[in-house]
Design an enzyme around this catalytic site. Structure first.
Site, PDB file in Angstrom:
ATOM      1  N   GLY A  49      -7.670  -3.308   7.505  1.00  0.00           N
ATOM      2  CA  GLY A  49      -6.494  -3.460   6.744  1.00  0.00           C
ATOM      3  C   GLY A  49      -5.655  -4.613   6.938  1.00  0.00           C
ATOM      4  CB  SER A 293      10.866  -1.287  -9.188  1.00  0.00           C
ATOM      5  OG  SER A 293      11.674  -0.843  -8.031  1.00  0.00           O
ATOM      6  NE  ARG A 339      10.189   6.725  -5.336  1.00  0.00           N
ATOM      7  CZ  ARG A 339       9.509   5.557  -4.644  1.00  0.00           C
ATOM      8  NH1 ARG A 339       8.296   5.664  -4.098  1.00  0.00           N
ATOM      9  NH2 ARG A 339      10.290   4.460  -4.750  1.00  0.00           N
ATOM     10  CG  HIS A 410       4.177   5.465  -6.232  1.00  0.00           C
ATOM     11  ND1 HIS A 410       4.059   4.211  -7.093  1.00  0.00           N
ATOM     12  CD2 HIS A 410       5.134   5.375  -5.585  1.00  0.00           C
ATOM     13  CE1 HIS A 410       4.463   3.455  -6.357  1.00  0.00           C
ATOM     14  NE2 HIS A 410       5.385   3.990  -5.341  1.00  0.00           N
ATOM     15  CD  GLU A 434      -0.074   4.771   0.557  1.00  0.00           C
ATOM     16  OE1 GLU A 434       0.157   4.019   0.136  1.00  0.00           O
ATOM     17  OE2 GLU A 434      -0.190   5.970  -0.376  1.00  0.00           O
TER      18      GLU A 434
HETATM   19  C1  LIG Z   1       3.180  -0.395  -7.309  1.00  0.00           C
HETATM   20  C2  LIG Z   1       3.735   0.054  -6.319  1.00  0.00           C
HETATM   21  C3  LIG Z   1       4.770  -0.292  -5.929  1.00  0.00           C
HETATM   22  C4  LIG Z   1       5.370  -0.040  -4.589  1.00  0.00           C
HETATM   23  N1  LIG Z   1       6.670  -0.307  -4.241  1.00  0.00           N
HETATM   24  C5  LIG Z   1       7.271   0.034  -2.980  1.00  0.00           C
HETATM   25  C6  LIG Z   1       8.295  -0.279  -2.832  1.00  0.00           C
HETATM   26  O1  LIG Z   1       9.338  -1.039  -3.410  1.00  0.00           O
HETATM   27  N2  LIG Z   1       8.922  -0.099  -1.397  1.00  0.00           N
HETATM   28  C7  LIG Z   1       8.171   0.793  -0.425  1.00  0.00           C
HETATM   29  O2  LIG Z   1       8.604   1.042   0.723  1.00  0.00           O
HETATM   30  N3  LIG Z   1       6.972   0.791  -0.937  1.00  0.00           N
HETATM   31  C8  LIG Z   1       6.470   0.598  -2.100  1.00  0.00           C
HETATM   32  N4  LIG Z   1       5.266   1.258  -2.372  1.00  0.00           N
HETATM   33  C9  LIG Z   1       4.409   1.881  -1.648  1.00  0.00           C
HETATM   34  C10 LIG Z   1       3.934   0.738  -0.547  1.00  0.00           C
HETATM   35  O3  LIG Z   1       3.491  -0.514  -1.226  1.00  0.00           O
HETATM   36  C11 LIG Z   1       2.408   0.989   0.193  1.00  0.00           C
HETATM   37  O4  LIG Z   1       2.753   2.611   0.654  1.00  0.00           O
HETATM   38  C12 LIG Z   1       2.121   0.111   1.418  1.00  0.00           C
HETATM   39  O5  LIG Z   1       2.342  -0.985   0.964  1.00  0.00           O
HETATM   40  C13 LIG Z   1       0.940   0.479   1.768  1.00  0.00           C
HETATM   41  O6  LIG Z   1       0.546  -0.465   2.945  1.00  0.00           O
HETATM   42  P1  LIG Z   1      -0.519  -0.339   3.966  1.00  0.00           P
HETATM   43  O7  LIG Z   1      -0.414  -1.511   4.900  1.00  0.00           O
HETATM   44  O8  LIG Z   1      -0.516   0.874   4.568  1.00  0.00           O
HETATM   45  O9  LIG Z   1      -1.792  -0.336   2.998  1.00  0.00           O
HETATM   46  P2  LIG Z   1      -2.430  -1.389   1.857  1.00  0.00           P
HETATM   47  O10 LIG Z   1      -1.324  -2.476   1.515  1.00  0.00           O
HETATM   48  O11 LIG Z   1      -2.931  -0.469   0.921  1.00  0.00           O
HETATM   49  O12 LIG Z   1      -3.430  -2.086   2.504  1.00  0.00           O
HETATM   50  C14 LIG Z   1      -5.014  -1.463   2.833  1.00  0.00           C
HETATM   51  C15 LIG Z   1      -5.690  -2.367   3.399  1.00  0.00           C
HETATM   52  O13 LIG Z   1      -6.751  -1.792   3.866  1.00  0.00           O
HETATM   53  C16 LIG Z   1      -7.879  -2.399   3.391  1.00  0.00           C
HETATM   54  N5  LIG Z   1      -9.076  -1.475   3.475  1.00  0.00           N
HETATM   55  C17 LIG Z   1      -8.880  -0.083   2.938  1.00  0.00           C
HETATM   56  N6  LIG Z   1     -10.184   0.478   3.160  1.00  0.00           N
HETATM   57  C18 LIG Z   1     -11.010  -0.417   3.618  1.00  0.00           C
HETATM   58  C19 LIG Z   1     -12.330  -0.258   4.199  1.00  0.00           C
HETATM   59  N7  LIG Z   1     -13.147   0.710   3.963  1.00  0.00           N
HETATM   60  N8  LIG Z   1     -12.840  -1.289   4.772  1.00  0.00           N
HETATM   61  C20 LIG Z   1     -12.046  -2.556   4.883  1.00  0.00           C
HETATM   62  N9  LIG Z   1     -10.961  -2.670   4.561  1.00  0.00           N
HETATM   63  C21 LIG Z   1     -10.325  -1.536   3.976  1.00  0.00           C
HETATM   64  C22 LIG Z   1      -7.662  -3.042   2.234  1.00  0.00           C
HETATM   65  O14 LIG Z   1      -8.506  -4.163   2.054  1.00  0.00           O
HETATM   66  C23 LIG Z   1      -6.187  -3.396   2.550  1.00  0.00           C
HETATM   67  O15 LIG Z   1      -6.197  -4.777   3.228  1.00  0.00           O
HETATM   68  C24 LIG Z   1       4.673   0.799  -3.552  1.00  0.00           C
HETATM   69  C25 LIG Z   1       3.157   1.151  -4.050  1.00  0.00           C
HETATM   70  C26 LIG Z   1       2.959   0.795  -5.311  1.00  0.00           C
HETATM   71  C27 LIG Z   1       1.549   1.197  -5.787  1.00  0.00           C
END
Ligand SMILES: Cc1cc2nc3c(=O)[nH]c(=O)nc-3n(C[C@H](O)[C@H](O)[C@H](O)COP(=O)(O)OP(=O)(O)OC[C@H]3O[C@@H](n4cnc5c(N)ncnc54)[C@H](O)[C@@H]3O)c2cc1C
Length: 646
Positions: A49, A293, A339, A410, A434
């Site tokens: 990720g 948002s 929310r 979401h 997440e």
């Molecule tokens: C539209 C939207 C708006 C949002 N706005 C906000 C905000 O304003 N403020 C806030 O705090 N939160 C917000 N959120 C929530 C927040 O964006 C996410 O919870 C957060 O970005 C998740 O980050 P992450 O690094 O955990 O995962 P992600 O950004 O989802 O990254 C996951 C990574 O894992 C990789 N991956 C997954 N499975 C595999 C696999 N099997 N093999 C190889 N790679 C894999 C993907 O390629 C990616 O690189 C929002 C969410 C959405 C949907």
């Protein structure tokens, strides 16, 4: 024991120090063993990720001297789903001098999570929040600034202070560019080996420890085994189990689920965040929903007509025939209630027949007052790109007519269980962002996912992972080791199985049907009857999937149907566990509303005496009952009370 699960032994978070909460993280950092800088370069860490959690972790670990192998399924690490985040990121800087503090952010988050989060983790999150902003500013992240040059703040739901830092409506993108640049520097130096377009399909566990992963090159189809001293999952959330959600289309549960099947407990899977501010569904052709948002609720006012069935245009409905229901029911938080509360309130008014737009599944988010008060230019400066996005999707100009919004899936608060060190129940497997279950309890407050992902990656993991690695060295594992060979064989067999079924239904048709079941019975409102029915429907659909799915093409090429088939197969198992988790939790809390458990005025009714625990599930096979382990939650500082935003 019940029809659907077995009860297991309780679990405890043994990594969190006790004593005063303000010093727990300092003491944990001090007690953590260190790896000598000269030894770090001999150690390899896999990070799956490249979103804010994985990107920040990979960059920081490589900067510290470890050899990092990084994986994502996008064509570039900077396209991870985090780029979609719009509204902002919280931090207890108190720049507004409005009474904010680390303690208040801690308090708001525990309360916002409906008293189902671990206090130690939340306090640490609140304390590192201030470092995150400094780190990002140093990287050049262009946060919005006030006229005098200070960083600007706005408010998000569930709080009465302004602590949300933002970069217009592109906060995730700008933060991700910061993490990505830091990663790129290390890629350039040869410390990070970046593998884009590679999907992790299995976890390799040797002698009880996570030692590697099996990946598929999504362009050539080549399957390889990758070994390391520790594995970090930063693979994001699983909201797409509902098919329609605000998540990027690629988001899935496979990395976490494969680890779950190998022994990592999965906690609170039923806690789903339904965001109140999304563009309503427009028809059966749709494959994705769009978030507007939460920051818009700073200035937009939510309303519906007072009378059911009122189909007049919004401009034709006079003020005294409008119901600004959030302001009416929750006068102290108004449009900025959390929310879960705003989503349920929208559902209630639509159930009363007062919804607006096609099908009556929508409420207005109106900026007329803000435009009159601040002028269109000021509104445009704050939210311009969001307004433009809305107009492009709906064809309506939100400067002239109110937006129409409706709740949509979401974010997922559930995820792999981790201790205070962010380590799963498989030693050597750490989970950040997440993908883990920590910090947000039963409901996440807005702008706190970015804070958690970056807190985990920049500040927490580098310390706790170092502590694990310092307890090594762990013997080098040969690719010929029987566990490695078996993991690889399992991946190959599964791919061969998908390709051999040659049925007559597309993967998407199964996914859409599964999503419909999840939304209907495990969505905004859940009942014992509905959840029991859903489990039966999911099992029947899963059986049909394995008989009738059609995956064209081969495994040795770019094959998106094959990718989707693997993800949907895992969603079936996850969906069933979500329903079992929702069924067992006979209380309403946060994003989990059980219709049988509500107050006379329709608010969520928790049962702290029975359910003040995190539910961590153990896997025993696709057709076996899972076992429930309870982590009892202690509330020494923020004592559980009825959450009131009135
Ligand atoms: C539209 C939207 C708006 C949002 N706005 C906000 C905000 O304003 N403020 C806030 O705090 N939160 C917000 N959120 C929530 C927040 O964006 C996410 O919870 C957060 O970005 C998740 O980050 P992450 O690094 O955990 O995962 P992600 O950004 O989802 O990254 C996951 C990574 O894992 C990789 N991956 C997954 N499975 C595999 C696999 N099997 N093999 C190889 N790679 C894999 C993907 O390629 C990616 O690189 C929002 C969410 C959405 C949907």
């Amino acid at each position: 024991m019940t029809d659907f699960w077995n009860d297991g032994d309780p679990i405890a978070d043994t990594a969190a120090p006790d004593g005063p909460i303000e010093t727990r993280w300092e003491r944990r950092k001090f007690s953590a063993k260190l790896v000598n800088p000269a030894n770090r370069r001999k150690l390899t860490v896999i990070v799956v990720g490249t979103g804010l959690a994985g990107g920040s972790a990979a960059a920081t670990l490589a900067e510290a001297g470890y050899h990092v192998k990084s994986y994502c399924y996008q064509d570039s690490p900077r396209r991870a789903h985090s780029i979609a985040a719009q509204g902002g990121i919280n931090a207890a800087k108190n720049y507004r001098n409005d009474g904010d503090s680390i303690y208040r952010l801690f308090y708001d988050t525990v309360k916002g999570g409906d008293f189902r989060a671990r206090e130690s983790n939340v306090y640490r999150l609140a304390s590192v929040s201030v470092n995150i902003i400094d780190q990002c500013v140093a990287q050049g992240v262009p946060f919005a600034r006030e006229y005098g040059g200070l960083l600007d703040n706005r408010s998000f739901g569930g709080t009465q202070v302004s602590r949300t830092f933002y970069a217009r409506g592109q906060t995730g993108q700008q933060l991700l560019l910061g993490a990505y640049q830091a990663m790129e520097r290390q890629i350039g130096l040869g410390n990070i080996e970046m593998n884009a377009r590679h999907e992790m399909l299995e976890l390799i566990v040797v002698d009880g420890k996570a030692r590697g992963i099996v990946v598929r090159d999504m362009v050539t189809g080549e399957i390889t085994t990758e070994m390391a001293d520790a594995v970090v999952l930063a693979s994001g959330g699983y909201g797409n189990v509902f098919f329609l959600s605000t998540n990027a289309k690629g988001c899935n549960v496979t990395a976490s689920w494969r680890a779950h099947r190998k022994g990592a407990l999965f906690a609170n899977p039923c806690y789903t965040q339904i965001h109140p501010t999304c563009i309503p569904e427009s028809g059966t052709h749709q494959s994705k929903l769009t978030l507007m948002s939460e920051s818009l609720r700073n200035d937009g006012r939510v309303w519906v007509p007072r009378a059911a069935g009122d189909s007049r245009k919004p401009g034709d409905i006079p003020e005294d025939e409008r119901d600004y229901y959030l302001e009416r029911i929750y006068p102290s938080f108004g449009n900025l209630v959390p929310r879960d509360i705003a989503s349920r309130a929208a559902k209630n008014v639509c159930d009363e027949g007062r919804g607006v737009g096609p099908g009556g599944l929508g409420v207005y988010l109106d900026f007329a007052d803000a435009i009159a008060r601040l002028g269109q230019k000021a509104v445009e400066a704050k939210y311009g790109n969001l307004f433009e996005m809305y107009e492009r999707i709906t064809g309506e100009n939100p400067y002239q007519v109110p937006m129409r919004i409706y709740p949509a899936v979401h974010y997922t608060m559930g995820g792999l269980w981790v201790d205070y060190d962010l380590q799963s129940t498989i030693p050597g497997l750490f989970v950040v962002g997440e993908a883990n279950f920590s910090d947000h309890g039963a409901n996440r407050l807005g702008a706190s996912a970015l804070m958690q992902g970056l807190g985990d990656g920049y500040f927490v993991l580098p310390t706790t992972l170092g502590n694990y690695l310092a307890s090594g060295p762990y013997e080098k594992i040969s690719p010929d080791h029987e566990e490695v060979v078996a993991a690889r064989q399992a991946v190959e067999d599964r791919i061969a199985k998908f390709l051999s079924i040659d049925g007559d239904r597309t993967v998407d048709s199964f996914h859409r049907e599964l999503g419909h079941i999840m939304w209907e019975y495990c969505g905004m409102e859940r009942t014992e009857e509905g959840l029991t029915k859903a489990i039966g429907l999911i099992r029947a659909l899963k059986d049909e999937f394995w008989q009738r799915v059609k995956v064209p093409g081969t495994g040795e090429q770019l094959n998106q149907n094959l990718e989707k088939a693997g993800r949907v197969a895992d969603f079936f198992e996850l969906g069933e566990l979500m329903c079992i988790d929702a069924l067992h939790r006979r209380e309403s809390c946060g994003g989990h509303f059980r219709a049988e458990s509500q107050t006379p005025d329709g608010e969520a009714l928790r049962h702290d005496d029975e359910f003040a625990y995190a539910a961590a599930w153990e896997y025993f096979g696709a057709d076996q009952k899972p076992t429930l382990h309870k982590e009892q939650l202690e509330f020494e500082y923020v004592h559980p009370s009825t959450r009131s935003y009135k």
